[in-house]
Design an enzyme around this catalytic site. Structure first.
Site, short mmCIF file in Angstrom:
data_model
loop_
_atom_site.label_atom_id
_atom_site.label_comp_id
_atom_site.label_asym_id
_atom_site.label_seq_id
_atom_site.Cartn_x
_atom_site.Cartn_y
_atom_site.Cartn_z
N HIS A 155 0.82 -1.22 0.00
CA HIS A 155 0.00 0.00 0.00
C HIS A 155 0.85 1.27 0.00
O HIS A 155 0.32 2.35 -0.22
CB HIS A 155 -0.92 0.01 1.22
CG HIS A 155 -2.04 -0.98 1.11
ND1 HIS A 155 -3.33 -0.63 0.82
CD2 HIS A 155 -2.04 -2.33 1.21
CE1 HIS A 155 -4.09 -1.72 0.77
NE2 HIS A 155 -3.33 -2.77 1.00
N ASP A 363 3.34 9.39 -0.83
CA ASP A 363 2.17 8.65 -0.36
C ASP A 363 1.94 7.49 -1.33
O ASP A 363 2.11 7.66 -2.54
CB ASP A 363 0.94 9.57 -0.38
CG ASP A 363 0.00 9.31 0.79
OD1 ASP A 363 0.02 8.18 1.32
OD2 ASP A 363 -0.75 10.22 1.17
O1 LIG Z 1 -2.51 1.02 10.61
P1 LIG Z 1 -1.88 2.34 10.96
O2 LIG Z 1 -0.45 2.20 11.41
O3 LIG Z 1 -2.74 3.13 11.92
O4 LIG Z 1 -1.82 3.25 9.64
C1 LIG Z 1 -2.93 3.41 8.77
C2 LIG Z 1 -2.62 2.85 7.38
O5 LIG Z 1 -1.65 3.72 6.78
C3 LIG Z 1 -1.10 3.32 5.53
O6 LIG Z 1 -2.08 3.47 4.48
C4 LIG Z 1 -1.72 3.29 3.11
O7 LIG Z 1 -2.77 2.65 2.43
C5 LIG Z 1 -3.72 3.49 1.76
C6 LIG Z 1 -4.69 2.56 1.01
O8 LIG Z 1 -4.01 1.80 0.06
C7 LIG Z 1 -3.01 4.43 0.81
O9 LIG Z 1 -3.98 5.27 0.14
C8 LIG Z 1 -2.05 5.30 1.60
O10 LIG Z 1 -1.32 6.11 0.69
C9 LIG Z 1 -1.08 4.45 2.40
O11 LIG Z 1 -0.37 5.32 3.29
C10 LIG Z 1 -0.56 1.90 5.64
O12 LIG Z 1 -0.02 1.48 4.41
C11 LIG Z 1 -1.57 0.92 6.17
O13 LIG Z 1 -0.99 -0.36 6.36
C12 LIG Z 1 -2.08 1.43 7.51
O14 LIG Z 1 -3.12 0.58 8.00
O1 LIG Z 2 -9.90 11.78 10.89
C1 LIG Z 2 -9.90 11.00 9.92
C2 LIG Z 2 -8.81 10.89 9.03
C3 LIG Z 2 -8.89 10.00 7.97
N1 LIG Z 2 -10.00 9.21 7.81
C4 LIG Z 2 -10.07 8.25 6.68
O2 LIG Z 2 -8.87 7.50 6.62
C5 LIG Z 2 -8.51 7.22 5.28
C6 LIG Z 2 -7.11 7.73 5.00
O3 LIG Z 2 -6.63 7.05 3.87
P1 LIG Z 2 -5.48 7.61 2.95
O4 LIG Z 2 -5.30 6.64 1.86
O5 LIG Z 2 -5.76 9.01 2.50
O6 LIG Z 2 -4.17 7.69 3.88
P2 LIG Z 2 -3.54 6.69 4.98
O7 LIG Z 2 -3.97 7.24 6.30
O8 LIG Z 2 -4.05 5.34 4.73
O9 LIG Z 2 -2.06 6.85 4.79
C7 LIG Z 2 -9.56 7.90 4.41
O10 LIG Z 2 -10.54 6.96 4.02
C8 LIG Z 2 -10.16 8.95 5.34
O11 LIG Z 2 -11.50 9.28 5.05
C9 LIG Z 2 -11.05 9.30 8.68
O12 LIG Z 2 -12.05 8.60 8.54
N2 LIG Z 2 -10.99 10.19 9.71
#
Ligand SMILES: O=P(O)(O)OC[C@H]1O[C@H](O[C@H]2O[C@H](CO)[C@@H](O)[C@H](O)[C@H]2O)[C@H](O)[C@@H](O)[C@@H]1O
Ligand SMILES: O=c1ccn([C@@H]2O[C@H](COP(=O)(O)OP(=O)(O)O)[C@@H](O)[C@H]2O)c(=O)[nH]1
Length: 467
Positions: A155, A363
């Site tokens: 991801h 990202d």
């Molecule tokens: O599980 P956390 O440590 O709380 O972090 C939240 C997630 O962050 C990252 O999200 C990524 O996946 C998104 C969907 O594919 C993508 O849009 C975004 O750019 C990425 O940053 C992480 O890769 C996940 O494993 C986490 O669960």
């Molecule tokens: O206060 C928050 C911040 C983020 N999101 C959700 O968390 C996801 C963030 O995904 P993104 O791919 O933009 O980034 P990531 O946090 O996975 O790196 C999106 O669906 C947002 O709508 C949410 O529900 N509440």
């Protein structure tokens, strides 16, 4: 029909909303397909003796969860995953903590996942493993005799080969990917880096389009940009909670244009750089000052990792100084909210905003960009200012693309976005929505699983890849 078994560190009840793109997307996929979702329960227990699998039924999905001991959690999640892999994969070698000895915990948890998952598997299951926490999982499963098809999706970005090669033991890590049948990335750039790495460092031979041979194995790899569930998000945007939020924001800010940012508080999201660009915009455009307010939601994330504490202080100080220097009795330029906002309320906020600032330094994809577009009123849509370094930029070329390191350039894009005539906003929005609709979360899931299905079966039960 085969059962889908999804494995990820972070799992969530798919009937509830979650913050973090991976959990949001997988919940939507599994709500449709049904199946088993295996991962960490989110609980930390005193010692590892209590490692039973906990089951929970959630609509069509069975959640199977394991607890982690404090020691394992710290070394696996905070340490190796988020203290080594996350910074390096986001091009931040300077923030990586290579020497802390976290690798043992990373391997231990992957072995624990393999041991606990194996007895739950049926012979015709299709297994889909997610993200950097679980790179060696397939190799651990294979070592225990697992022969099912296993796909892996990363991801987050994959950095250029020489940056990847800075990780001690990088060869071990990438070799582990060859235990999968299919490896998926968010963008063509990531796929290109993978090909560059395996050809240069592992002397992999290209077999045909997207297939390479190395370590006596063949692996298929491709780019599968993740999307959102447009229908679900549109329904969320029309639901009472979002409508109420929209109306409240419009009332509250009737004399101003809103800019919005919604991110986890992560150094990869470029929040200080965004604030500096907004400050530059205010400095350069005194006449527009009190007509624009930036609402920045920064939801707490990984607070026990040092680099995250530092970014929190930097951001608080920047927001404070912008408000102190530019604020008036009846106007504050920045509203900074350090809390997670329920996903059901976000569409109302997005729709009430004229501009979204999605300006990460790096990202994997960034689903907020796609959610913002989906929530807009097509007759009077807002403008997406998007970092060229987000995976989403490869698909969303009609957004205002910016270099987030370029403060002046980003400030100029903010001005352009705020002043963009409605015709141009409509044209851009329509083109962007075509992509968002076409490459939605269902396309992502279906195209990945179809490609996995097409991979040729190899003998996988041997000890060829004992790590
Ligand atoms: O599980 P956390 O440590 O709380 O972090 C939240 C997630 O962050 C990252 O999200 C990524 O996946 C998104 C969907 O594919 C993508 O849009 C975004 O750019 C990425 O940053 C992480 O890769 C996940 O494993 C986490 O669960
Ligand atoms: O206060 C928050 C911040 C983020 N999101 C959700 O968390 C996801 C963030 O995904 P993104 O791919 O933009 O980034 P990531 O946090 O996975 O790196 C999106 O669906 C947002 O709508 C949410 O529900 N509440």
């Amino acid at each position: 029909m085969s059962r889908l078994v999804v494995v990820s560190n972070r799992i969530a009840d798919p009937r509830k909303t979650a913050a973090g793109g991976l959990a949001v997307a997988l919940a939507e996929v599994l709500n449709n397909t049904g199946g088993l979702w295996f991962g960490w329960s989110g609980k930390i227990v005193d010692a590892a003796e209590d490692d039973d699998v906990l089951f929970q039924r959630a609509g069509p999905v069975t959640l199977a969860m394991v607890d982690l001991s404090q020691v394992d959690h710290d070394a696996f999640y905070l340490g190796y995953s988020n203290g080594v892999l996350w910074p390096v994969f986001h091009y931040r070698l300077d923030l990586a903590d290579f020497d802390a000895g976290y690798i043992g915990g990373y391997r231990r948890v992957n072995q624990l996942f393999a041991r606990k998952l194996l007895p739950l598997l049926r012979p015709d299951d299709v297994i889909w493993v997610h993200d950097y926490h679980l790179i060696p999982l397939a190799a651990e499963l294979r070592a225990l005799g697992c022969k099912q098809r296993i796909g892996f999706f990363l991801h987050i970005p994959l950095p250029p080969p020489l940056m990847l090669a800075a990780i001690p033991g990088h060869d071990w890590l990438i070799r582990a990917l060859f235990a999968y049948d299919l490896v998926g990335f968010q963008s063509k750039a990531d796929l290109h880096h993978f090909a560059g790495y395996i050809e240069a460092e592992a002397h992999a031979q290209p077999v045909d389009e997207g297939r390479w041979r190395a370590f006596g194995r063949t692996v298929q790899a491709g780019a599968f940009p993740i999307g959102i569930d447009v229908q679900e998000f549109t329904a969320l945007a029309n639901a009472p909670e979002a409508v109420e939020m929209y109306e409240r924001m419009r009332r509250e800010y009737s004399r101003r244009r809103l800019l919005v940012g919604v991110d986890r508080l992560d150094y990869s999201k470029g929040l200080p750089q965004r604030m500096r660009a907004f400050r530059e915009f205010l400095t350069k455009n005194p006449d527009l000052r009190s007509s624009a307010t930036l609402i920045q939601i920064a939801s707490p994330s990984r607070e026990n990792v040092n680099a995250y504490t530092e970014i929190l202080h930097e951001l608080e100080s920047l927001c404070g100084s912008i408000n102190g220097n530019f604020g008036e009795l009846d106007w504050m330029p920045v509203r900074y909210i350090h809390r997670t906002v329920a996903r059901a309320r976000l569409p109302g906020l997005y729709r009430a905003s004229r501009v979204a600032l999605v300006t990460p330094l790096r990202d994997g994809m960034n689903l907020v960009a796609k959610e913002f577009l989906t929530a807009q009123n097509a007759d009077d849509p807002g403008v997406l200012v998007l970092s060229r370094f987000a995976g989403a930029a490869e698909q969303l070329g009609e957004a205002l693309l910016v270099n987030p390191y370029d403060t002046e350039g980003t400030a100029a894009a903010i001005l352009l976005a705020l002043q963009m005539p409605v015709e141009e906003r409509r044209t851009r929005h329509e083109a962007l929505m075509q992509t968002v609709r076409r490459y939605d979360v269902h396309w992502w899931c279906d195209s990945f699983l179809a490609a996995l299905e097409r991979t040729q079966a190899e003998e996988k039960g041997t000890s060829w890849l004992r790590l």
